[in-house]
Design an enzyme around this catalytic site. Structure first.
Site, PDB file in Angstrom:
ATOM      1  N   GLU A 179     -13.010  17.524   1.965  1.00 32.25           N
ATOM      2  CA  GLU A 179     -12.035  18.257   1.137  1.00 32.25           C
ATOM      3  C   GLU A 179     -12.551  19.606   0.652  1.00 32.25           C
ATOM      4  O   GLU A 179     -12.411  19.939  -0.524  1.00 32.25           O
ATOM      5  CB  GLU A 179     -11.607  17.378  -0.058  1.00 32.25           C
ATOM      6  CG  GLU A 179     -11.049  16.029   0.369  1.00 32.25           C
ATOM      7  CD  GLU A 179     -10.695  15.109  -0.795  1.00 32.25           C
ATOM      8  OE1 GLU A 179     -10.993  15.457  -1.947  1.00 32.25           O
ATOM      9  OE2 GLU A 179     -10.124  14.018  -0.538  1.00 32.25           O
ATOM     10  N   ASN A 222     -13.682  16.261   6.906  1.00 27.28           N
ATOM     11  CA  ASN A 222     -12.656  15.269   6.578  1.00 27.28           C
ATOM     12  C   ASN A 222     -11.776  15.806   5.444  1.00 27.28           C
ATOM     13  O   ASN A 222     -12.280  16.399   4.487  1.00 27.28           O
ATOM     14  CB  ASN A 222     -13.380  13.984   6.123  1.00 27.28           C
ATOM     15  CG  ASN A 222     -12.469  12.807   5.880  1.00 27.28           C
ATOM     16  OD1 ASN A 222     -11.696  12.422   6.755  1.00 27.28           O
ATOM     17  ND2 ASN A 222     -12.558  12.225   4.681  1.00 27.28           N
ATOM     18  N   HIS A 258      -3.416   9.973   3.984  1.00 30.00           N
ATOM     19  CA  HIS A 258      -2.806   9.259   2.853  1.00 30.00           C
ATOM     20  C   HIS A 258      -1.331   9.653   2.847  1.00 30.00           C
ATOM     21  O   HIS A 258      -0.957  10.693   2.310  1.00 30.00           O
ATOM     22  CB  HIS A 258      -3.489   9.648   1.538  1.00 30.00           C
ATOM     23  CG  HIS A 258      -4.888   9.138   1.443  1.00 30.00           C
ATOM     24  ND1 HIS A 258      -5.176   7.792   1.359  1.00 30.00           N
ATOM     25  CD2 HIS A 258      -6.077   9.777   1.451  1.00 30.00           C
ATOM     26  CE1 HIS A 258      -6.490   7.622   1.300  1.00 30.00           C
ATOM     27  NE2 HIS A 258      -7.058   8.810   1.364  1.00 30.00           N
ATOM     28  N   GLU A 287      -8.518   7.457   6.573  1.00 31.01           N
ATOM     29  CA  GLU A 287      -8.151   6.816   5.295  1.00 31.01           C
ATOM     30  C   GLU A 287      -6.670   6.475   5.235  1.00 31.01           C
ATOM     31  O   GLU A 287      -6.039   6.588   4.179  1.00 31.01           O
ATOM     32  CB  GLU A 287      -8.519   7.734   4.120  1.00 31.01           C
ATOM     33  CG  GLU A 287      -9.977   8.171   4.116  1.00 31.01           C
ATOM     34  CD  GLU A 287     -10.373   9.025   2.918  1.00 31.01           C
ATOM     35  OE1 GLU A 287      -9.597   9.108   1.945  1.00 31.01           O
ATOM     36  OE2 GLU A 287     -11.461   9.617   2.963  1.00 31.01           O
ATOM     37  N   ASP A 289      -3.209   5.196   4.582  1.00 32.85           N
ATOM     38  CA  ASP A 289      -2.353   4.242   3.874  1.00 32.85           C
ATOM     39  C   ASP A 289      -0.982   4.880   3.745  1.00 32.85           C
ATOM     40  O   ASP A 289      -0.838   6.095   3.881  1.00 32.85           O
ATOM     41  CB  ASP A 289      -2.925   3.754   2.523  1.00 32.85           C
ATOM     42  CG  ASP A 289      -3.441   4.824   1.600  1.00 32.85           C
ATOM     43  OD1 ASP A 289      -3.024   5.995   1.731  1.00 32.85           O
ATOM     44  OD2 ASP A 289      -4.270   4.495   0.720  1.00 32.85           O
TER      45      ASP A 289
HETATM   46  C1  XIL Z   1     -10.812   6.977  -3.650  1.00 31.70           C
HETATM   47  C2  XIL Z   1     -11.193   5.507  -3.819  1.00 31.70           C
HETATM   48  O1  XIL Z   1     -10.342   4.735  -3.000  1.00 31.70           O
HETATM   49  C3  XIL Z   1     -11.080   5.082  -5.260  1.00 31.70           C
HETATM   50  O2  XIL Z   1     -11.611   3.792  -5.421  1.00 31.70           O
HETATM   51  C4  XIL Z   1     -11.798   6.055  -6.178  1.00 31.70           C
HETATM   52  O3  XIL Z   1     -11.556   5.702  -7.515  1.00 31.70           O
HETATM   53  C5  XIL Z   1     -11.353   7.483  -5.919  1.00 31.70           C
HETATM   54  O4  XIL Z   1     -11.526   7.791  -4.551  1.00 31.70           O
HETATM   55  N1  XIL Z   1      -9.957  10.916  -0.503  1.00 31.70           N
HETATM   56  C6  XIL Z   1     -11.226  10.447  -0.261  1.00 31.70           C
HETATM   57  C7  XIL Z   1     -11.625   9.123  -0.778  1.00 31.70           C
HETATM   58  O5  XIL Z   1     -11.997  11.100   0.459  1.00 31.70           O
HETATM   59  O6  XIL Z   1     -12.990   9.071  -1.091  1.00 31.70           O
HETATM   60  C8  XIL Z   1     -10.796   8.731  -1.989  1.00 31.70           C
HETATM   61  O7  XIL Z   1     -11.141   7.391  -2.343  1.00 31.70           O
HETATM   62  C9  XIL Z   1      -9.325   8.867  -1.695  1.00 31.70           C
HETATM   63  C10 XIL Z   1      -8.971  10.285  -1.338  1.00 31.70           C
END
Ligand code: XIL
Length: 389
Positions: A179, A222, A258, A287, A289
């Protein structure tokens, strides 16, 4: 039995008096088939094409620490069973982030990260390392510290060398930089301590140090909101092209994915991944979802679940269609532990399994898509009832 535990968790959640927790508690566990009882051949990893890694985050740390349950990865045996059975890759959800692995200056805490890597080895799973250079979840000693530029540089170098070196040969892909751009495609020059204090050149150094520490690990950029061709993904495209021209060891670009059914599916995901593949890079979904706005009773409708399944299917298909996209990770597999309700008010049900590990339509969408891809590649899985139609 399961229902008792669910009720206990629900009561504990209510005690925290979050309206969302109430919504989650009200959500029944719709009927479905339970993974632990399933044959080995009826899992995601089993039907995945050879060399394609279907992964998940291993739940622990982060938001879980505020929840009324013990650490999922170390304490929930049923969870661990599904994690081992279903997935060919695991990512540390929080356990390799700075605040966990480097809680005090000069002191590392490898306990949780070691446990994940050991678990993965035992279950023949690949590991994705997450993450080394980020603006978030850094320990206070670092963010509030009074360091000179030279000191900070040495701190980052030591961290990367130590952490990457410890797991040398056991991590398939590292999210070296996470990020680093905002949604407009500008480098995070204020909230990212490394870029702010050391300038953008530190990014190339991070990749070089990681490569020195583990020459075989694939090193990734990422980010979220980079599924489409847009200002942010364009910024990565330009930066990565530039770094590779300079010989910096950057091997991959990954989209967190996400997603939310509130927005349309990013239909140009495949096109976007492909342009990075054409630069000679690996790509990955890291990641995934798919959250949704929950109705008042907290229970998604069949239509909502179908839409969610379609987003999962489309994301997987995009990756499968791009050469060099061989790692596909979902950010948790059960709603029991998802970060979504904690971070996105009113939204939830974002994963592929209900709280009791029964499978949602999204699970079946992934499984069928993987099985079809295997068949297309000449690897057949004849015993898959869910894919028979
Ligand atoms: C999130 C985790 O799922 C949580 O448990 C934590 O509190 C905050 O981070 N982008 C990312 C991940 O790169 O590391 C994040 O994970 C979600 C967004």
């Amino acid at each position: 039995m399961k229902p008792i535990r669910l009720v206990t968790a629900a009561l504990a959640a209510m005690a925290l008096s979050s309206p969302l927790a109430l919504a989650a508690a009200a959500s029944p566990a719709p009927t479905g088939d339970l993974t632990p009882g399933h044959a080995k051949k009826d899992t995601l990893r089993w039907v995945a094409p050879k060399g394609f890694y279907i992964g998940t985050a291993a739940a622990g740390g982060g938001h879980h620490e505020e929840q009324p349950y013990p650490d999922p990865f170390t304490k929930d045996l049923e969870y661990r069973g599904v994690l081992a059975a279903e997935f060919g890759s695991v990512s540390a959800e929080n356990q390799m982030k700075w605040e966990y692995i480097h809680p005090e200056q000069g002191r590392y805490n490898f306990g949780m990260a070691d446990a994940i890597v050991k678990f993965a080895q035992h279950n023949r799973q690949a590991v994705r390392g997450h993450t080394l250079l980020w603006h978030s979840q850094n320990p206070e000693w670092l963010e509030q510290g009074d360091f000179t530029a030279d000191e900070l540089r040495a701190i980052l170098r030591d961290h990367i060398t130590t952490v990457v070196g410890r797991y040398k040969g056991r991590i398939q892909q590292w999210d070296v930089a996470n990020e680093i751009f905002d949604d407009s495609g500008n480098l995070r020059t204020t909230d990212n301590i490394w870029i702010r204090e050391l300038g953008p050149g530190i990014i190339a150094d991070a990749f070089r140090w990681a490569h020195q520490a583990d020459p075989r690990a694939k090193l990734f950029f990422n980010d979220y909101n980079v599924e489409s061709v847009n200002a942010k993904s364009n910024a990565y495209y330009t930066l990565i092209k530039d770094l590779r021209a300079q010989g910096v060891p950057v091997h991959g670009f990954s989209a967190q994915a996400h997603l939310s059914t509130r927005y349309g599916f990013p239909g140009d995901l495949e096109t976007n991944l492909k342009r990075f593949a054409d630069l000679g890079l690996g790509t990955a979904i890291t990641e995934l979802d798919v959250r949704m706005d929950l109705p008042a009773d907290g229970v998604p409708t069949a239509e909502m679940l179908a839409k969610q399944a379609d987003y999962y299917r489309q994301t997987l298909t995009a990756c499968l269609n791009v050469k060099g996209c061989n790692s596909f990770t979902i950010w948790g597999f059960t709603d029991k532990y998802s970060w979504v309700p904690v971070f996105f008010t009113g939204q939830g049900a974002a994963t592929v399994m209900w709280e009791d590990f029964t499978r949602k339509p999204a699970y079946h969408a992934l499984q069928c898509t993987l099985a079809k891809a295997s068949a297309d590649r000449g690897q057949h899985h004849p015993h898959l009832p869910a894919c028979a139609k």
